[in-house]
Enzyme design. Sequence first.
Site, mmCIF file in Angstrom:
data_model
loop_
_atom_site.group_PDB
_atom_site.id
_atom_site.type_symbol
_atom_site.label_atom_id
_atom_site.label_comp_id
_atom_site.label_asym_id
_atom_site.label_seq_id
_atom_site.Cartn_x
_atom_site.Cartn_y
_atom_site.Cartn_z
ATOM 1 N N ASN A 226 -5.424 -2.026 -4.593
ATOM 2 C CA ASN A 226 -6.578 -2.044 -3.704
ATOM 3 C C ASN A 226 -6.281 -1.266 -2.427
ATOM 4 O O ASN A 226 -6.751 -1.615 -1.342
ATOM 5 C CB ASN A 226 -6.975 -3.488 -3.370
ATOM 6 N N LYS B 88 0.450 -6.555 1.727
ATOM 7 C CA LYS B 88 -0.263 -5.274 1.666
ATOM 8 C C LYS B 88 0.102 -4.383 2.843
ATOM 9 O O LYS B 88 0.213 -3.157 2.690
ATOM 10 C CB LYS B 88 -1.774 -5.523 1.631
ATOM 11 N N GLU C 150 -11.400 -4.323 1.761
ATOM 12 C CA GLU C 150 -10.763 -5.054 0.669
ATOM 13 C C GLU C 150 -11.643 -6.182 0.153
ATOM 14 O O GLU C 150 -11.589 -6.554 -1.014
ATOM 15 C CB GLU C 150 -9.406 -5.595 1.114
ATOM 16 N N HIS D 224 -5.419 -9.174 3.239
ATOM 17 C CA HIS D 224 -4.355 -9.390 4.215
ATOM 18 C C HIS D 224 -4.875 -9.646 5.613
ATOM 19 O O HIS D 224 -4.321 -10.457 6.361
ATOM 20 C CB HIS D 224 -3.412 -8.181 4.205
ATOM 21 N N ARG D 225 -5.940 -8.966 6.005
ATOM 22 C CA ARG D 225 -6.425 -9.119 7.380
ATOM 23 C C ARG D 225 -7.112 -10.471 7.597
ATOM 24 O O ARG D 225 -7.072 -11.010 8.708
ATOM 25 C CB ARG D 225 -7.349 -7.959 7.752
ATOM 26 N N ASP E 84 -10.567 -2.410 11.690
ATOM 27 C CA ASP E 84 -9.576 -3.342 11.161
ATOM 28 C C ASP E 84 -9.216 -4.430 12.174
ATOM 29 O O ASP E 84 -8.601 -5.443 11.811
ATOM 30 C CB ASP E 84 -8.313 -2.602 10.725
ATOM 31 N N ASP F 288 0.817 -1.216 0.000
ATOM 32 C CA ASP F 288 0.000 0.000 0.000
ATOM 33 C C ASP F 288 0.848 1.262 0.000
ATOM 34 O O ASP F 288 0.566 2.216 -0.738
ATOM 35 C CB ASP F 288 -0.930 0.007 1.217
#
Length: 426
Positions: free
Chosen positions: A97, A406, A327, A380-381, A299, A55
Amino acid sequence: MLNPPPPALTIVPPNRPLTGRVSPPGSKSITNRALLLAALANGTSRLTGALKSKDTTLMAAALRQMGVTVEEPDATSFVVTSAGRLQAPAGPLFLGNAGTATRFLTAAVATVEGEVIVDGDDEMRVRPIGPLVTALQSLGIKASAPTGCPPVTIAGTGSFGSGRVEIDGGLSSQYVSALLMAAPLGDGPITVALTGKDIGARGYVDLTLAAMRSFGASVEQLDAGSWLVQPTGYQAADLLVEPDASAATYLWGAEALTGGKIDLGVAADAFTQPDALAQAVIAQFPNMPAVIDGSQMQDAVPTLAVVAAFNNTPVRFVGIANLRVKETDRIRAVANELNRILPGLAMEEGDDLLVASDSNLATKLAGRNARTKIETYHDHRIAMSFALAGLKLPGIVILDPACTSKTWPEYWQMLAGLGVELKPEA
């Protein structure tokens, strides 16, 4: 073995407390704000402790396209030199993204003299940006996004206008932050006002205001929903980026699930990022609250939900509707993958997520050792949070582990460094 990560990784439960010292990467939220503000500032700014990830790399590349010099002298530093104005790029800005970079630059490039196209990948092209485009239009800026999502075309005139601009921040606080950060480049004072009381993760607006002031902006909060920004422009500054609180949640989760102790080098109450609120909730494991409001720590919700799967009692997550436009649709993704581990473990109820946990989950799954392939949805999360389930349950396989680049490219090396065995899968 882990660089680059294989197509899939099996997490082997350590069956012991995880202990050690881990330094989380720099905050993505602060790094991308600081990169943009340094690019809008006159002079040379030095950002230390910064995050180097997909990012932030995309943000830096976009700024270079617009005439800003961005040097990277080491693994955690950026040196940004700018004349205080962005130049029209030769081609579209591609931001993958990266939500922060896309929203922030959509507003900032209105100060360019010329046309700029802000675009992203297929996932970004379904993430809403209409409210921000409408707000820019109200300032007299020519901006269009025919689908309500990127790509966005902006015909800049070199100024951000003046007066009052209203924005619906209910879908994303990034819209509000984008307007605030561009406002000091206006022709006169600009009032940024919310059209309603709701705002996604207000704490991120506070991060924005702090970063703006670090670069010389004058911002006055008029009331709970409006800010007056003076046309001061920005001045170069040096900024130390604090560690990423969202990344820290995985370490707090690993501590709780294994009964370990991981030294992050920074206390939870020292973070200024809103996701740090998750630590107090995780600390109550295995007796987490029956209802958790995730609106101000969005998040962190995937982390909290995976930890909650091993709680003694069910947990309902509320205030998380915005997770549907991240995302991926994170409410659905988390529910799908928890149910992949054990059918009925999670339910979507409107925009709430119910994790039907009980103290016997590990017992129910003990000895089953079924290979559970966790879909990560290029998110990613989802990958990082569901890796925590593998600390408790055998057979958890994370697909596309490389998506963690990311925000935390070294995530898997970090787990391995704590003594977690990771088995590459073909």
